[in-house]
Design a protein around this motif. Structure first.
Motif, PDB file in Angstrom:
ATOM      1  N   ALA A 199       1.055  -1.162   0.224  1.00 54.20           N
ATOM      2  CA  ALA A 199       0.447  -0.140   0.327  1.00 54.20           C
ATOM      3  C   ALA A 199       0.804   0.857  -0.359  1.00 54.20           C
ATOM      4  O   ALA A 199       1.045   2.039   0.912  1.00 54.20           O
ATOM      5  CB  ALA A 199      -0.678  -0.049   0.840  1.00 54.20           C
ATOM      6  N   ASP A 222       0.760   4.500   0.616  1.00 54.93           N
ATOM      7  CA  ASP A 222       0.270   5.203   1.956  1.00 54.93           C
ATOM      8  C   ASP A 222       0.860   6.618   2.289  1.00 54.93           C
ATOM      9  O   ASP A 222       1.298   6.271   3.209  1.00 54.93           O
ATOM     10  CB  ASP A 222      -0.783   4.587   2.830  1.00 54.93           C
ATOM     11  CG  ASP A 222      -1.989   3.375   2.585  1.00 54.93           C
ATOM     12  OD1 ASP A 222      -2.559   4.215   1.324  1.00 54.93           O
ATOM     13  OD2 ASP A 222      -1.865   2.704   3.519  1.00 54.93           O
ATOM     14  N   ASP A 236      -7.234   1.462  -5.038  1.00 55.29           N
ATOM     15  CA  ASP A 236      -8.423   1.575  -3.262  1.00 55.29           C
ATOM     16  C   ASP A 236      -9.498   2.542  -3.158  1.00 55.29           C
ATOM     17  O   ASP A 236      -9.448   3.146  -2.509  1.00 55.29           O
ATOM     18  CB  ASP A 236      -7.491   0.978  -2.969  1.00 55.29           C
ATOM     19  CG  ASP A 236      -8.534   0.312  -1.156  1.00 55.29           C
ATOM     20  OD1 ASP A 236      -9.756   0.530  -1.327  1.00 55.29           O
ATOM     21  OD2 ASP A 236      -8.161   0.782   0.172  1.00 55.29           O
ATOM     22  N   LYS A 292     -13.037   2.276  -2.492  1.00 58.23           N
ATOM     23  CA  LYS A 292     -13.783   2.468  -1.988  1.00 58.23           C
ATOM     24  C   LYS A 292     -15.232   2.883  -2.404  1.00 58.23           C
ATOM     25  O   LYS A 292     -15.386   3.893  -1.694  1.00 58.23           O
ATOM     26  CB  LYS A 292     -13.303   2.071  -0.075  1.00 58.23           C
ATOM     27  CG  LYS A 292     -11.886   2.227  -0.124  1.00 58.23           C
ATOM     28  CD  LYS A 292     -12.197   2.056   1.577  1.00 58.23           C
ATOM     29  CE  LYS A 292     -11.182   0.817   2.409  1.00 58.23           C
ATOM     30  NZ  LYS A 292      -9.634   1.040   1.699  1.00 58.23           N
ATOM     31  N   LEU A 339     -14.123  -2.989   7.091  1.00 53.90           N
ATOM     32  CA  LEU A 339     -13.094  -2.304   7.342  1.00 53.90           C
ATOM     33  C   LEU A 339     -11.540  -3.331   8.769  1.00 53.90           C
ATOM     34  O   LEU A 339     -12.904  -3.644   9.469  1.00 53.90           O
ATOM     35  CB  LEU A 339     -12.822  -0.931   8.292  1.00 53.90           C
ATOM     36  CG  LEU A 339     -13.689  -0.440   6.722  1.00 53.90           C
ATOM     37  CD1 LEU A 339     -13.741   1.475   7.386  1.00 53.90           C
ATOM     38  CD2 LEU A 339     -12.677  -0.052   5.324  1.00 53.90           C
ATOM     39  N   THR A 340     -10.973  -3.915   7.900  1.00 54.01           N
ATOM     40  CA  THR A 340     -10.041  -4.517   9.823  1.00 54.01           C
ATOM     41  C   THR A 340      -9.941  -3.553  10.463  1.00 54.01           C
ATOM     42  O   THR A 340      -8.961  -3.646  11.276  1.00 54.01           O
ATOM     43  CB  THR A 340      -8.605  -5.450   8.645  1.00 54.01           C
ATOM     44  OG1 THR A 340      -8.220  -3.540   8.284  1.00 54.01           O
ATOM     45  CG2 THR A 340      -9.412  -6.557   7.976  1.00 54.01           C
ATOM     46  N   PRO A 346      -5.896  -7.154   4.095  1.00 57.78           N
ATOM     47  CA  PRO A 346      -5.035  -6.421   5.030  1.00 57.78           C
ATOM     48  C   PRO A 346      -5.124  -6.955   6.016  1.00 57.78           C
ATOM     49  O   PRO A 346      -5.603  -7.018   6.569  1.00 57.78           O
ATOM     50  CB  PRO A 346      -5.921  -4.860   4.730  1.00 57.78           C
ATOM     51  CG  PRO A 346      -7.077  -5.003   4.273  1.00 57.78           C
ATOM     52  CD  PRO A 346      -7.086  -6.359   4.450  1.00 57.78           C
ATOM     53  N   ARG A 351       0.450  -7.896   9.900  1.00 56.96           N
ATOM     54  CA  ARG A 351       1.001  -7.572  10.386  1.00 56.96           C
ATOM     55  C   ARG A 351       1.971  -9.166  10.662  1.00 56.96           C
ATOM     56  O   ARG A 351       1.771 -10.116  11.368  1.00 56.96           O
ATOM     57  CB  ARG A 351       0.951  -7.094  11.837  1.00 56.96           C
ATOM     58  CG  ARG A 351      -0.115  -5.696  11.954  1.00 56.96           C
ATOM     59  CD  ARG A 351       1.120  -4.765  11.679  1.00 56.96           C
ATOM     60  NE  ARG A 351       0.592  -3.120  11.442  1.00 56.96           N
ATOM     61  CZ  ARG A 351      -0.853  -2.793  10.219  1.00 56.96           C
ATOM     62  NH1 ARG A 351      -0.539  -3.752   9.220  1.00 56.96           N
ATOM     63  NH2 ARG A 351      -0.745  -1.629  10.953  1.00 56.96           N
ATOM     64  N   GLN A 388      -5.316  -0.999  13.112  1.00 57.40           N
ATOM     65  CA  GLN A 388      -5.927  -2.353  12.615  1.00 57.40           C
ATOM     66  C   GLN A 388      -6.770  -3.132  14.343  1.00 57.40           C
ATOM     67  O   GLN A 388      -5.557  -2.850  15.106  1.00 57.40           O
ATOM     68  CB  GLN A 388      -4.841  -2.859  11.658  1.00 57.40           C
ATOM     69  CG  GLN A 388      -4.585  -2.463  10.362  1.00 57.40           C
ATOM     70  CD  GLN A 388      -5.601  -2.351  10.041  1.00 57.40           C
ATOM     71  OE1 GLN A 388      -6.880  -2.298   9.781  1.00 57.40           O
ATOM     72  NE2 GLN A 388      -5.547  -1.915   8.794  1.00 57.40           N
ATOM     73  N   GLY A 415       1.159  -2.372   4.268  1.00 57.64           N
ATOM     74  CA  GLY A 415       1.655  -0.585   4.262  1.00 57.64           C
ATOM     75  C   GLY A 415       3.173  -0.537   5.604  1.00 57.64           C
ATOM     76  O   GLY A 415       3.366  -0.310   4.610  1.00 57.64           O
ATOM     77  N   ARG A 416       1.505   0.362   6.710  1.00 54.51           N
ATOM     78  CA  ARG A 416       3.183   0.703   7.642  1.00 54.51           C
ATOM     79  C   ARG A 416       4.593  -0.310   7.775  1.00 54.51           C
ATOM     80  O   ARG A 416       5.622   0.373   8.103  1.00 54.51           O
ATOM     81  CB  ARG A 416       2.422   0.608   8.340  1.00 54.51           C
ATOM     82  CG  ARG A 416       1.583   2.204   8.340  1.00 54.51           C
ATOM     83  CD  ARG A 416       0.148   2.680   9.347  1.00 54.51           C
ATOM     84  NE  ARG A 416      -0.517   1.897   9.253  1.00 54.51           N
ATOM     85  CZ  ARG A 416      -1.941   2.058   9.832  1.00 54.51           C
ATOM     86  NH1 ARG A 416      -1.956   2.919  10.919  1.00 54.51           N
ATOM     87  NH2 ARG A 416      -2.874   0.537   9.774  1.00 54.51           N
TER      88      ARG A 416
HETATM   89  O1  C5P Z   1      -0.281  -0.013   7.258  1.00 56.66           O
HETATM   90  P1  C5P Z   1      -1.840  -1.273   6.868  1.00 56.66           P
HETATM   91  O2  C5P Z   1      -0.902  -2.063   6.546  1.00 56.66           O
HETATM   92  O3  C5P Z   1      -2.037  -1.510   8.683  1.00 56.66           O
HETATM   93  O4  C5P Z   1      -2.660  -0.738   5.985  1.00 56.66           O
HETATM   94  C1  C5P Z   1      -3.268  -1.453   5.359  1.00 56.66           C
HETATM   95  C2  C5P Z   1      -3.740  -0.869   4.126  1.00 56.66           C
HETATM   96  O5  C5P Z   1      -4.957  -1.858   3.583  1.00 56.66           O
HETATM   97  C3  C5P Z   1      -4.828   0.618   4.248  1.00 56.66           C
HETATM   98  O6  C5P Z   1      -3.799   0.906   2.816  1.00 56.66           O
HETATM   99  C4  C5P Z   1      -5.918   1.077   4.639  1.00 56.66           C
HETATM  100  O7  C5P Z   1      -6.842   1.403   4.026  1.00 56.66           O
HETATM  101  C5  C5P Z   1      -6.370  -0.957   3.842  1.00 56.66           C
HETATM  102  N1  C5P Z   1      -7.583  -1.376   4.084  1.00 56.66           N
HETATM  103  C6  C5P Z   1      -7.580  -1.968   4.738  1.00 56.66           C
HETATM  104  N2  C5P Z   1      -8.515  -2.611   5.398  1.00 56.66           N
HETATM  105  C7  C5P Z   1     -10.069  -2.853   4.945  1.00 56.66           C
HETATM  106  C8  C5P Z   1      -9.693  -2.392   2.905  1.00 56.66           C
HETATM  107  C9  C5P Z   1      -8.971  -1.982   2.719  1.00 56.66           C
HETATM  108  O8  C5P Z   1      -7.015  -1.830   6.265  1.00 56.66           O
HETATM  109  N3  C5P Z   1     -10.100  -3.384   4.776  1.00 56.66           N
END
Ligand code: C5P
Length: 235
Positions: free
Chosen positions: A13, A15, A64, A66, A118-119, A177, A180, A189, A209-210
């Motif tokens: 991601a 971001d 993404d 949404k 969303l996660t 997503p 970790r 999350q 992402g992060r």
């Molecule tokens: O940084 P991290 O790994 O938590 O990033 C997760 C990515 O997945 C973010 O870009 C977030 O917008 C996306 N995402 C999410 N949950 C969802 C859909 C998308 O975390 N259900």
């Protein structure tokens, strides 16, 4: 399990606030990563042009966006997005919205993914969403809506991957997503899993992402995740 190479299963991601920062991360990751997610932040600072640029370099792109709007607007937006040549697009997992998106995609190769829950949301957020369903029930209802609408997959946490797989078999891609590695900070999350756990639970693609961006060696971090995916696939 579909025959997708392990290296293609990691979606990084982007971001980041600017295209320059995103481009420099892509350059640091080099050949290790071939699939990138462009989300809401970057879409408003040149991310669409970056998507075209990365496509030109042979990278795959997950936009993404949404999407959620009246059906006609969703159909028209998806038709335009399909013309960009991106690979994956997210749409909120409501039946009419998903059907409108499928209509807009037409015969293009764009894959439509339904956002389930969303996660970053957990059981305590269900009332705010106005539902009496549990997280898992709502995820499964939205996955079923994606299947019925002719969409290609869902975004769901690894925790719901197994029940989705049981319901849909290989008819839905599961993109996960909230990944970790062991010992890494969860940030905002809530429903997280390690790469190995998510693949073992049935996820096809992992979005990270992060954890990758924060690493002093993002390429090494991505390669470690890809090796973990490989190991989980061979079990
Ligand atoms: O940084 P991290 O790994 O938590 O990033 C997760 C990515 O997945 C973010 O870009 C977030 O917008 C996306 N995402 C999410 N949950 C969802 C859909 C998308 O975390 N259900």
């Amino acid at each position: 399990m579909l025959t997708i190479p392990a290296a293609e299963r990691l979606i990084v991601a982007l971001d980041l606030p600017t295209v320059d920062e995103a481009r420099s991360l892509v350059n640091r990751l080099g050949g290790a990563v071939g699939f990138y997610k462009i989300g809401l932040q970057l879409q408003y600072s040149g991310g669409i042009d970056l998507a075209r640029e990365l496509r030109g370099q042979g990278k795959k792109i997950f936009l993404d966006a949404k999407l959620l709007d009246i059906d006609q607007t969703v159909t028209n937006a998806v038709a335009n997005i399909a013309r960009l040549g991106v690979d994956f697009l997210t749409v909120h997992g409501l039946g009419p919205t998903l059907r409108a998106a499928a209509k807009g995609r037409g015969t293009s190769a764009l894959k439509l993914l339904a956002v389930t829950v969303l996660t970053s949301q957990g059981p305590e957020d269900m009332a705010e969403l106005g539902t009496r369903f549990s997280v898992e029930e709502l995820v499964l209802r939205r996955a079923k809506a994606a299947l019925d609408a002719g969409c290609d997959g869902v975004i769901a946490s690894g925790r719901e991957a197994a029940p989705i797989r049981a319901m849909a078999g290989d008819r839905l891609l599961i993109v996960t997503p909230g990944i970790r590695s062991e010992g890494s900070a969860a940030d905002d999350q809530k429903r997280t899993m390690t790469p190995r756990e998510a693949i073992a639970a049935g996820a096809d693609y992992l979005v990270m992402g992060r954890e990758i961006m924060r690493s002093p060696d993002p390429g090494g971090a991505a390669e470690r995740v890809i090796r973990e995916i490989e190991a989980a696939l061979s079990n």
